[in-house]
Motif scaffolding. Structure first.
Motif, PDB file in Angstrom:
ATOM      1  N   PRO A  84     -14.024  -7.951  30.588  1.00 35.76           N
ATOM      2  CA  PRO A  84     -15.104  -8.246  31.540  1.00 35.76           C
ATOM      3  C   PRO A  84     -16.402  -7.524  31.203  1.00 35.76           C
ATOM      4  CG  PRO A  84     -13.057  -7.837  32.715  1.00 35.76           C
ATOM      5  CD  PRO A  84     -12.795  -7.498  31.280  1.00 35.76           C
ATOM      6  N   ARG A  88     -20.113  -9.192  31.032  1.00 33.32           N
ATOM      7  CA  ARG A  88     -21.214  -8.686  31.867  1.00 33.32           C
ATOM      8  C   ARG A  88     -22.376  -8.215  31.004  1.00 33.32           C
ATOM      9  NH1 ARG A  88     -16.595  -6.166  35.078  1.00 33.32           N
ATOM     10  NH2 ARG A  88     -16.236  -7.700  36.726  1.00 33.32           N
ATOM     11  N   GLN A  91     -24.202 -11.352  30.184  1.00 39.08           N
ATOM     12  CA  GLN A  91     -25.002 -11.782  31.345  1.00 39.08           C
ATOM     13  C   GLN A  91     -26.304 -10.988  31.428  1.00 39.08           C
ATOM     14  OE1 GLN A  91     -22.491 -11.318  34.833  1.00 39.08           O
ATOM     15  NE2 GLN A  91     -20.759 -12.173  33.712  1.00 39.08           N
ATOM     16  N   GLU A 120      -7.825  -7.809  33.771  1.00 38.88           N
ATOM     17  CA  GLU A 120      -7.684  -8.511  35.049  1.00 38.88           C
ATOM     18  C   GLU A 120      -8.079  -7.605  36.214  1.00 38.88           C
ATOM     19  OE1 GLU A 120      -7.163 -11.626  35.347  1.00 38.88           O
ATOM     20  OE2 GLU A 120      -6.632 -12.044  33.260  1.00 38.88           O
ATOM     21  N   GLY A 123     -11.739  -7.527  36.702  1.00 42.71           N
ATOM     22  CA  GLY A 123     -12.395  -8.753  37.141  1.00 42.71           C
ATOM     23  C   GLY A 123     -12.692  -9.747  36.032  1.00 42.71           C
ATOM     24  N   GLN A 124     -11.712 -10.025  35.172  1.00 49.95           N
ATOM     25  CA  GLN A 124     -11.938 -10.926  34.055  1.00 49.95           C
ATOM     26  C   GLN A 124     -12.346 -12.331  34.513  1.00 49.95           C
ATOM     27  OE1 GLN A 124     -12.900 -11.157  31.000  1.00 49.95           O
ATOM     28  NE2 GLN A 124     -11.044 -10.626  29.846  1.00 49.95           N
ATOM     29  N   GLY A 125     -11.615 -12.882  35.460  1.00 53.08           N
ATOM     30  CA  GLY A 125     -11.942 -14.227  35.942  1.00 53.08           C
ATOM     31  C   GLY A 125     -13.330 -14.294  36.566  1.00 53.08           C
ATOM     32  N   GLU A 126     -13.661 -13.287  37.350  1.00 44.07           N
ATOM     33  CA  GLU A 126     -14.987 -13.260  37.983  1.00 44.07           C
ATOM     34  C   GLU A 126     -16.088 -13.142  36.942  1.00 44.07           C
ATOM     35  OE1 GLU A 126     -18.654 -11.588  39.535  1.00 44.07           O
ATOM     36  OE2 GLU A 126     -17.264 -10.604  38.145  1.00 44.07           O
ATOM     37  N   ALA A 127     -15.845 -12.338  35.899  1.00 45.05           N
ATOM     38  CA  ALA A 127     -16.860 -12.132  34.866  1.00 45.05           C
ATOM     39  C   ALA A 127     -17.149 -13.427  34.119  1.00 45.05           C
ATOM     40  CB  ALA A 127     -16.408 -11.044  33.891  1.00 45.05           C
ATOM     41  N   ALA A 129     -16.582 -16.528  35.311  1.00 46.70           N
ATOM     42  CA  ALA A 129     -17.229 -17.429  36.271  1.00 46.70           C
ATOM     43  C   ALA A 129     -18.695 -17.057  36.475  1.00 46.70           C
ATOM     44  CB  ALA A 129     -16.486 -17.385  37.606  1.00 46.70           C
ATOM     45  N   ARG A 130     -18.985 -15.762  36.531  1.00 49.41           N
ATOM     46  CA  ARG A 130     -20.360 -15.314  36.707  1.00 49.41           C
ATOM     47  C   ARG A 130     -21.204 -15.675  35.492  1.00 49.41           C
ATOM     48  NH1 ARG A 130     -22.517 -14.115  41.369  1.00 49.41           N
ATOM     49  NH2 ARG A 130     -20.683 -12.837  41.845  1.00 49.41           N
ATOM     50  N   SER A 131     -20.608 -15.611  34.305  1.00 49.85           N
ATOM     51  CA  SER A 131     -21.337 -16.002  33.099  1.00 49.85           C
ATOM     52  C   SER A 131     -21.734 -17.477  33.165  1.00 49.85           C
ATOM     53  CB  SER A 131     -20.474 -15.759  31.852  1.00 49.85           C
ATOM     54  OG  SER A 131     -20.275 -14.385  31.634  1.00 49.85           O
TER      55      SER A 131
END
Length: 274
Positions: A84, A88, A91, A120, A123-127, A129-131
């Motif tokens: 993540p 980030r 991003q 995980e 916050g791998q999934g969030e990272a 998705a945020r990208s």
């Protein structure tokens, strides 16, 4: 462009240890590269390489996956599977490019984002998705080039481009052929068979409208003549940037591109994905 190798052979070429990576493309194609590190939250991930550079006297932001060239580098870069923190960092660089009006060029070469427990927990999934959310809002052009493996969300997190290009023997798919075979047939040894049905080659994806163009390679693969590949990528990037300069609203262009991706192909009578 005619197929010179089977899909399974293309997977092997995409994974070849000598294949040029992001660091090689930056050294060959850009000048005055200034690397930027850290996500300003948790730490630094060497699996993502990024910074500011000049491309034919034009300031750009360059971001890409990094696998490393030997075991020490492979380990430090986690074999090109970012955490993540890496996404980030990407991003942060994208937002900076947007603020200063710099086009963004990304190089994709990853088997996928790192699926480990620590990633995980961070916050791998969030990272990822945020990208995707950040890329969807950029007001500057983004040119993405799949140079080797383009695996799953780990690849897509750098690939929401106004123009998406692939090297001739690169691959781009929702998961690895081994993973596909394990899920569909409960047998990872059928990965070569999976390659035939996954539509993961540049030629398949251009036909489906997922990518915009194919960059040629030597017959033996990009590792056989890196200089020729660098010249081809350089020419493709220059052309893509000229086209991008004519786009009045890059964000709206990306929205339309990704919302309609593949629709024309599927609407043609008699077309079948498999």
């Amino acid at each position: 462009m005619a197929e010179l190798h089977t899909p399974a052979e293309k997977v092997a070429l995409a994974r070849h240890a000598g294949r040029p990576g992001t660091a090689d493309y930056i050294k060959a194609l850009f000048t005055d590269f200034f690397e930027q590190k850290g996500d300003r939250l948790c730490g630094e991930d060497a699996g993502i390489l990024g910074g500011i550079a000049m491309f034919h006297d034009r300031p750009v932001t360059v971001i890409g996956h990094r696998k490393g060239r030997n075991l020490e580098e492979n380990t430090r870069c986690n074999f090109g599977m970012p955490s993540p923190e890496g996404y980030r960092k990407a991003q942060r660089l994208m937002r900076q490019a947007d603020k200063f009006g710099r086009p963004i060029i990304t190089f994709i070469d990853t088997p996928g984002a790192y699926p480990g427990l620590e990633a995980e927990a961070h916050g791998q999934g969030e990272a990822i998705a945020r990208s995707l959310a950040v890329m969807s809002e950029l007001n500057v052009p983004l040119i993405a080039v799949v140079t080797g493996e383009g695996g799953s969300g780990g690849a897509l997190a750098l690939a929401m481009g106004n123009t998406v290009l692939m090297l001739e023997n690169a691959i781009y798919s929702v998961l690895s052929p081994e993973g596909f075979a394990s899920i569909l047939w409960k047998d990872s040894t059928r990965s070569a068979e999976a390659c035939d049905v996954m539509k993961l080659t540049a030629q398949d994806l251009e036909q489906l409208g997922v990518i915009d163009g194919i960059i040629p390679e030597p017959l033996e693969g990009a590792h056989a003549n890196p200089a020729a590949v660098f010249d081809a990528v350089d020419a493709a990037l220059q052309k893509a940037l000229r086209q991008a300069d004519r786009i009045s609203d890059p964000a709206a262009h990306r929205h339309k591109k990704f919302r309609t991706m593949g629709s024309a192909f599927l609407q043609e009578p008699g077309k079948d994905l498999f």
